[in-house]
Structures are given as structure tokens and as C-alpha cells.
Design an enzyme around this catalytic site. Structure first.
Site, PDB file in Angstrom:
ATOM      1  N   TYR A 268      37.967  50.149  42.869  1.00 57.48           N
ATOM      2  CA  TYR A 268      38.778  49.932  41.680  1.00 57.48           C
ATOM      3  C   TYR A 268      39.884  50.970  41.514  1.00 57.48           C
ATOM      4  CZ  TYR A 268      35.617  46.202  40.605  1.00 57.48           C
ATOM      5  OH  TYR A 268      34.913  45.022  40.665  1.00 57.48           O
ATOM      6  N   HIS A 271      45.305  48.568  44.995  1.00 53.03           N
ATOM      7  CA  HIS A 271      45.768  48.629  46.378  1.00 53.03           C
ATOM      8  C   HIS A 271      46.144  47.225  46.844  1.00 53.03           C
ATOM      9  CE1 HIS A 271      41.434  47.805  46.553  1.00 53.03           C
ATOM     10  NE2 HIS A 271      41.675  47.155  47.692  1.00 53.03           N
ATOM     11  N   VAL A 272      46.980  47.179  47.883  1.00 47.32           N
ATOM     12  CA  VAL A 272      47.479  45.909  48.412  1.00 47.32           C
ATOM     13  C   VAL A 272      47.178  45.850  49.905  1.00 47.32           C
ATOM     14  CG1 VAL A 272      49.575  44.540  48.834  1.00 47.32           C
ATOM     15  CG2 VAL A 272      49.321  45.804  46.675  1.00 47.32           C
TER      16      VAL A 272
END
Ligand code: DD3
Length: 331
Positions: A268, A271-272
Site C-alpha cells: 500500500y 506504484h505503477v
């Protein structure tokens, strides 16, 4: 500690249109692990590994997830055979021992013993591993959950707050305390900046299974659910600069990339994921992946899209969050 175990793990899939030269993930200049010279030989912490049980394995993916102990600490070890690289073929064909298995008419099969340096097994160690790590790799049935904006507030958010999953490894990356030499690109801006680096699922030996992650510098966004229109500049920046950096470094154009977020994410901190189109990366299916370009458009048409929409995602049978949805009568 957690980050000391940071190794990697892959997967494979064929590709086409790229020339053999470009298919090598890295040029010859830098520290790809596995490149002779730069490589650090570490003592074998696995020699004292005591196996408890096999969590899962896959003949197709050629990997195995093992639970056990290293010096009285719980550990998870992942072993995985890596794809055969085109640029090693000459050496494999000429420099190996061949043992004939059978011969029949024009057909024959062999066992080929490749030179040791071309016969490596990618190994990931998590030690000390928590019960969560062990569960994560245990083969499990999963169930699709329907999460309204209200469910998120009343069920999911309290659950993830109570869990307080450690993202120390993420902070180590952002603060250059770990993996600093693996960073492919960084925009240091505190608002729209991010660090782009190879996910450790990728061994970086070939671009066919390219997998990078962009980790944002902002620390106040847990997931897709937290995104509002104010984050559009951040998301656009990641999409644009991330694509440019990957074109520069790996010679892969944006048209070859799948750029997306997971919901639920496995950690958590926003981010990609950047993976190569054609590589069926774990978690790239419609039940978990949200294309970054779609996310941006959805936020443009409704600033509170991800606050209010019902989101669907799979949860594994043993996931604590699944129990919470059951208790709430939402499943
Ligand atoms: C993780 C999701 C997280 C076990 C395992 C993986 N890429 C990472 C630490 C460093 C990394 C990643 C958690 C953990 Cl096998 C528990 O992944 C990481 N470094 N995905 C990189 N580059």
C-alpha cells in the site's frame, strides 16, 4: 532483514519484431546481475535451509515455492528456471555435454548439460518470512469481491490500517538505501516525482518479460482508491517519463508497453507497473489491472471516480480481507 533478501523472480513469453540485439535487455555497460565481473559471490545461505513444505509449483512456469527455515527463522525460497537467451545459443550448442536419451528414425532426444554459468536458477529468498509471506505463495482458490466506495471505508480501509503491512523496502528504494544502482530513472520532485526500477520478478536478461515499477515519492497514497483529480499531474508524469525512460534504456516503444495499477495492490504505497505487451505478467488480467491511461481519463471525467465507484478484485480464500467481506454479508 527484508531488503537483504531482495533478489528476483521471472516468467517468460515469446516475442517477435525486435532484433536480436534489442532482445538483450541491457547493453554491455552496466551492472546487470549475472554479468561476469560485476557479480558478487555471496556465501550460500541456502546450504542450511530446512524445507518444511512445498507451497506451490508449476511445471509450466518452471518454478517452485518452498517454505522452510534458515537458522531457526522462517523463510520462503522461490526457485525458477529462466528463459533461454538467444545470445547464449552458440555457447550452449557448442559448449555443452550431450547425453542421448533415445533415437528412432529421424528423431532423437537428449539431455543437454549446459556450462554452469548458462544454467543458473533465479532464486528469491524472503527471510525472516511472516505468515503472510507463507500464505501468499500457498496455492489457493480465489473469489471475486465487489467493493463499493462505502465498503472501502467500512471494511477495506480499517483492515489495511490494522494490518500495517511494512513498506520499509519501498522507503529503502526511495532513500537509496537499497537497489540504488538498479534505478533506471528518477524524477526527484516530491509532488509528481517517482523512481523507476526493475521489479525483482524480472531478471533483466531479456526484454521479452520486461517488468518495471514506478514508485512515487509521495507517501500519502495507499492505492487506486486514494486517487483524485489532483493526482492527474503525478499520473501523467509517470506515464510520460516512464515510457521515455524505457524507450531510451530498452529500446521499447510505448506501443509495446502495458502500464497499469493493481487493485488491490500487494503493497500500500502507490506504484505503477510497466510490463511488455505479450508477456502475461502475473496480475495483468482484467480482474486486477487498471490501465494508467484509463485511470487518468476516469479522473478527468470525475474527480472522485475512484472514491465512489464499485471496484472488483479477486481475494484468495485465506485472505483476512475476504473474511471481513463475509462477516459484513458482502459475499
Ligand atoms: C515482495 C512485493 C514485494 C515477498 C516478495 C516480494 N521489486 C519487493 C522487496 C524489494 C520488491 C520488488 C514482498 C520486495 Cl517475493 C514480499 O516486492 C523489491 N524490489 N517487487 C524490487 N525491485
Amino acid at each position: 532483514m527484508a531488503d537483504a533478501a531482495a533478489k528476483r523472480e521471472p516468467d517468460s513469453v515469446g516475442t517477435d519484431e525486435l532484433s536480436p540485439k534489442v532482445k538483450r535487455a541491457k547493453a554491455d555497460n552496466e551492472n546487470s546481475p549475472g554479468e561476469a565481473g560485476k557479480e558478487s559471490e555471496s556465501e550460500n545461505i541456502l546450504s542450511g535451509f530446512k524445507t518444511t513444505n512445498v507451497l506451490s509449483d508449476s511445471a509450466r512456469e518452471k518454478n517452485i515455492f518452498i517454505h522452510g527455515q534458515i537458522a531457526d527463522q522462517d523463510a520462503v525460497v522461490i526457485l525458477e528456471k529462466t528463459p533461454i537467451r538467444e545470445d547464449t545459443l552458440a555457447e550452449i550448442l557448442s559448449g555443452s555435454r550431450l547425453k542421448l536419451e533415445m533415437s528412432n528414425d529421424i528423431y532423437s532426444t537428449y539431455r543437454l548439460q549446459a556450462p554452469p554459468h548458462l544454467n543458473e536458477i533465479k532464486t528469491t529468498v524472503v527471510c525472516p518470512a511472516t505468515e503472510k509471506h507463507v500464505k501468499k505463495y500457498q496455492r489457493q482458490e480465489s473469489f471475486l469481491v465487489e467493493e463499493t466506495g462505502e465498503d472501502y471505508q467500512s471494511i477495506t480501509l480499517p483492515y489495511i490500517q490494522k494490518q500495517s503491512f511494512s513498506v520499509q523496502w519501498v522507503y529503502n528504494i526511495l532513500e537509496k538505501k537499497a537497489e540504488a544502482e538498479r534505478i533506471v530513472y528518477e524524477d526527484p520532485d516530491p509532488e509528481v516525482g517517482f523512481v523507476l526500477l526493475p521489479d525483482f520478478k524480472w531478471d533483466q536478461k531479456q526484454v521479452d518479460d520486461l517488468y518495471l515499477i514506478a514508485i512515487v515519492h509521495q507517501r500519502n497514497n495507499r492505492s487506486l482508491r486514494d486517487l483524485r483529480s489532483e493526482h492527474i499531474p503525478l499520473l501523467q508524469n509517470i506515464l510520460q517519463k516512464g515510457k521515455e525512460a524505457i524507450l531510451q534504456r530498452y529500446n521499447l516503444p510505448a506501443s509495446k508497453l502495458r502500464v497499469y495499477l493493481h487493485y488491490q495492490p500487494s503493497y500500500y504505497h502507490l506504484h505503477v507497473h510497466f510490463t511488455k505487451l505479450g508477456y502475461e505478467a502475473p496480475g495483468c488480467g482484467v480482474e486486477r489491472a487498471h490501465l494508467l491511461a484509463d485511470v487518468i481519463q476516469n479522473l478527468q471525467s470525475d474527480p472522485h471516480y475512484y472514491e465512489n465507484r464499485t471496484l472488483y478484485f479477486p481475494l484468495r480464500a485465506d485472505d483476512g480481507l475476504l473474511s471481513k467481506f463475509k462477516e459484513a454479508g458482502r459475499l
